[in-house]
Design a protein around this motif. Structure first.
Motif, PDB file in Angstrom:
ATOM      1  N   PRO A   1     -21.307  -6.447  -2.603  1.00 32.74           N
ATOM      2  CA  PRO A   1     -20.500  -6.834  -1.431  1.00 32.74           C
ATOM      3  C   PRO A   1     -19.774  -5.658  -0.775  1.00 32.74           C
ATOM      4  O   PRO A   1     -18.806  -5.871  -0.062  1.00 32.74           O
ATOM      5  CB  PRO A   1     -19.487  -7.786  -2.062  1.00 32.74           C
ATOM      6  N   LEU A   2     -20.224  -4.422  -1.020  1.00 32.81           N
ATOM      7  CA  LEU A   2     -19.512  -3.257  -0.508  1.00 32.81           C
ATOM      8  C   LEU A   2     -19.458  -3.256   1.018  1.00 32.81           C
ATOM      9  O   LEU A   2     -20.416  -3.666   1.682  1.00 32.81           O
ATOM     10  CB  LEU A   2     -20.189  -1.975  -0.988  1.00 32.81           C
ATOM     11  N   GLN A   3     -18.348  -2.793   1.541  1.00 33.81           N
ATOM     12  CA  GLN A   3     -18.183  -2.615   2.978  1.00 33.81           C
ATOM     13  C   GLN A   3     -18.331  -1.130   3.308  1.00 33.81           C
ATOM     14  O   GLN A   3     -18.138  -0.275   2.446  1.00 33.81           O
ATOM     15  CB  GLN A   3     -16.819  -3.146   3.422  1.00 33.81           C
ATOM     16  N   ARG A   4     -18.674  -0.834   4.568  1.00 36.30           N
ATOM     17  CA  ARG A   4     -19.018   0.548   4.924  1.00 36.30           C
ATOM     18  C   ARG A   4     -18.358   0.975   6.225  1.00 36.30           C
ATOM     19  O   ARG A   4     -18.286   0.210   7.174  1.00 36.30           O
ATOM     20  CB  ARG A   4     -20.535   0.666   5.076  1.00 36.30           C
ATOM     21  N   LEU A   5     -17.892   2.216   6.230  1.00 34.61           N
ATOM     22  CA  LEU A   5     -17.391   2.861   7.444  1.00 34.61           C
ATOM     23  C   LEU A   5     -18.214   4.119   7.657  1.00 34.61           C
ATOM     24  O   LEU A   5     -18.202   5.030   6.821  1.00 34.61           O
ATOM     25  CB  LEU A   5     -15.913   3.228   7.283  1.00 34.61           C
TER      26      LEU A   5
ATOM     27  N   PHE B   1      -6.114   3.858   2.647  1.00 36.05           N
ATOM     28  CA  PHE B   1      -6.939   5.060   2.675  1.00 36.05           C
ATOM     29  C   PHE B   1      -8.102   4.888   3.651  1.00 36.05           C
ATOM     30  O   PHE B   1      -8.444   5.820   4.385  1.00 36.05           O
ATOM     31  CB  PHE B   1      -7.469   5.364   1.273  1.00 36.05           C
ATOM     32  N   VAL B   2      -8.711   3.706   3.659  1.00 40.34           N
ATOM     33  CA  VAL B   2      -9.818   3.456   4.592  1.00 40.34           C
ATOM     34  C   VAL B   2      -9.344   3.632   6.030  1.00 40.34           C
ATOM     35  O   VAL B   2     -10.008   4.276   6.848  1.00 40.34           O
ATOM     36  CB  VAL B   2     -10.398   2.047   4.374  1.00 40.34           C
ATOM     37  N   GLU B   3      -8.190   3.076   6.340  1.00 39.59           N
ATOM     38  CA  GLU B   3      -7.677   3.200   7.711  1.00 39.59           C
ATOM     39  C   GLU B   3      -7.314   4.645   8.038  1.00 39.59           C
ATOM     40  O   GLU B   3      -7.476   5.097   9.172  1.00 39.59           O
ATOM     41  CB  GLU B   3      -6.476   2.278   7.906  1.00 39.59           C
ATOM     42  N   PHE B   4      -6.830   5.377   7.042  1.00 38.91           N
ATOM     43  CA  PHE B   4      -6.530   6.796   7.246  1.00 38.91           C
ATOM     44  C   PHE B   4      -7.814   7.547   7.603  1.00 38.91           C
ATOM     45  O   PHE B   4      -7.837   8.340   8.545  1.00 38.91           O
ATOM     46  CB  PHE B   4      -5.894   7.365   5.988  1.00 38.91           C
ATOM     47  N   VAL B   5      -8.877   7.323   6.831  1.00 39.80           N
ATOM     48  CA  VAL B   5     -10.150   8.008   7.097  1.00 39.80           C
ATOM     49  C   VAL B   5     -10.714   7.581   8.442  1.00 39.80           C
ATOM     50  O   VAL B   5     -11.241   8.401   9.185  1.00 39.80           O
ATOM     51  CB  VAL B   5     -11.155   7.723   5.954  1.00 39.80           C
TER      52      VAL B   5
ATOM     53  N   GLY C   1       0.792  -1.222   0.000  1.00 37.48           N
ATOM     54  CA  GLY C   1       0.000   0.000   0.000  1.00 37.48           C
ATOM     55  C   GLY C   1       0.822   1.269   0.000  1.00 37.48           C
ATOM     56  O   GLY C   1       0.283   2.357   0.187  1.00 37.48           O
ATOM     57  N   GLU C   2       2.123   1.179  -0.226  1.00 39.46           N
ATOM     58  CA  GLU C   2       2.956   2.378  -0.270  1.00 39.46           C
ATOM     59  C   GLU C   2       2.797   3.123  -1.593  1.00 39.46           C
ATOM     60  O   GLU C   2       3.006   4.335  -1.656  1.00 39.46           O
ATOM     61  CB  GLU C   2       4.422   1.995  -0.058  1.00 39.46           C
ATOM     62  N   THR C   3       2.449   2.395  -2.660  1.00 38.76           N
ATOM     63  CA  THR C   3       2.186   3.014  -3.955  1.00 38.76           C
ATOM     64  C   THR C   3       0.887   2.433  -4.494  1.00 38.76           C
ATOM     65  O   THR C   3       0.400   1.403  -4.035  1.00 38.76           O
ATOM     66  CB  THR C   3       3.327   2.736  -4.958  1.00 38.76           C
ATOM     67  N   GLY C   4       0.331   3.112  -5.474  1.00 39.91           N
ATOM     68  CA  GLY C   4      -0.893   2.613  -6.077  1.00 39.91           C
ATOM     69  C   GLY C   4      -1.796   3.745  -6.518  1.00 39.91           C
ATOM     70  O   GLY C   4      -1.404   4.918  -6.536  1.00 39.91           O
TER      71      GLY C   4
END
Length: 307
Positions: A166-170, A295-299, A97-100
C-alpha cells in the motif's frame, strides 16, 4: 501497624496526596491544597502505606514527621509526577509531528544528490524529530516496508512505475541516464561502437523496471548488451568503469562522484532519442506517523522550490 504486602500498582492520585503531606507535614494544610477534607486524605495515606508495606509518617497530636522510608521516596515521587505530567505534552507533540522518529531508507544516488542538504534543513526546522538512515537498494527497502522496519524511503526506478501497495509515492523528478566511460581508450566512437562496449550494470533484482528500460534501449538499436559485470551499488559500478571493465548508464547525480579514469557524458546524438530515464521517488506507508507525514511535506516543498 498491620501492613500488607507491597504493591507496585499505585495510582498517581496517591503519590500526589503523599507528596502534599510530605511537603507541608500537616494533614489539614495538605488537604486544603488538594481541595479535599482531611479524613479522606488520612485514609488515602493509610492506604498507600498498606500497599507499600511500610509506614511513611510518624504522627502525633502535635506533629507529622516523615519516616526514613517516607523521606527516601519524596524525590522519586516528585520525578514520577513530573514524568506523568510530561506524557501528555509528549503525546500531543508526537501526534502533531513535532517529535518522533523516522526510519528512512535511501538509494546511493540520492545520497550523492539532495539528501544531505535536505536532512540538514529538516533537522534545523524540526529538531524534535530523529531521522535514522538506512542505505539500501529498492528491493531491500520494499522488503523492509513489508516487515514494518522502514517508515519512508527514496527509491530509483523507471518513470511512472508505482511501488508495491500500500505504499504511497511522491515523484522527485525524472532525468536521462548519463554514459559513464573510462578515460582510457578512444572517446570518439560511433553509435554502434558505444552500444557494443561491455556494459557494467546493477542486477535486475534491485531495480527491475530500470534494468528492463536499459536493456530495452539496447534492443531498440538491435543490440544485445555484453554484460561485463554486475554490481549492487552505483558507486561500485562507477569504480568498475574507471578500472576499464566497460561503460555504464548512471543517474546524473553520480557526476558528484569523481574518480580518476572516468568521464560522464550525455549519450551521443545517435543514441539520445529514446534514451532510458530514471525517476526518483519518496515512498512511505499510508498509516505513517505524523512525523513521517511532516517529512513528506517538507520534501514536497523542496521539490516545488527546485522546480
Amino acid at each position: 501497624m498491620n501492613l500488607a504486602q507491597p504493591s507496585a500498582d499505585i495510582e498517581l492520585r496517591l503519590w500526589r496526596q503523599f507528596l502534599a503531606v510530605a511537603e507541608t507535614l500537616h494533614f489539614g494544610r495538605a488537604a486544603a491544597q488538594l481541595h479535599m477534607t482531611q479524613p479522606p486524605l488520612t485514609q488515602a495515606i493509610q492506604q498507600l502505606e498498606r500497599r507499600l508495606g511500610v509506614p511513611l509518617f510518624e504522627r502525633t497530636r502535635r506533629s507529622v514527621v516523615l519516616t526514613p522510608a517516607g523521606a527516601a521516596i519524596v524525590e522519586p515521587a516528585r520525578q514520577l509526577l513530573a514524568q506523568a505530567a510530561a506524557l501528555a505534552v509528549q503525546a500531543r507533540s508526537a501526534a502533531s509531528g513535532e517529535t518522533g522518529r523516522i526510519r528512512l531508507g535511501f538509494v546511493s544516488t540520492v545520497g550523492f544528490g539532495p539528501l544531505p542538504g535536505w536532512l540538514r534543513a529538516f533537522r534545523e526546522a524540526h529538531p524534535g524529530i530523529a531521522v535514522e538512515l538506512r542505505e539500501a537498494t529498492g528491493d531491500v527497502q520494499y522488503e523492509a516496508f513489508a516487515q514494518r522496519e522502514l517508515d519512508a524511503g527514496f527509491v530509483l526506478h523507471a518513470p511512472s512505475i508505482e511501488p508495491p501497495p500500500p505504499l504511497q509515492r511522491l515523484s522527485l523528478g525524472v532525468e536521462p541516464l548519463l554514459l559513464a566511460v573510462p578515460d582510457a581508450g578512444p572517446q570518439r566512437r560511433s553509435t554502434a561502437q558505444w552500444l557494443r562496449e561491455p556494459l557494467v550494470i546493477f542486477p535486475r533484482s534491485i531495480a527491475p523496471s530500470l534494468y528492463d528500460a536499459v536493456l530495452a534501449f539496447y534492443h531498440r538499436h538491435g543490440v544485445t548488451p555484453a554484460i561485463a559485470q554486475e554490481a549492487i551499488q552505483m558507486q561500485t559500478i562507477v569504480n568498475l568503469v574507471s578500472a576499464g571493465l566497460g561503460v555504464a548508464l548512471v543517474p546524473r547525480a553520480m557526476q558528484q562522484l569523481q574518480r580518476p579514469g572516468i568521464t560522464y557524458r550525455a549519450l551521443p546524438a545517435g543514441l539520445a532519442d529514446g534514451a532510458p530515464r530514471a525517476e526518483t521517488s519518496l515512498v512511505w506507508l499510508p498509516d505513517a506517523a505524523a512525523a513521517v507525514r511532516r517529512f513528506v511535506e517538507f520534501v514536497r516543498a523542496q521539490g516545488l522550490r527546485g522546480a
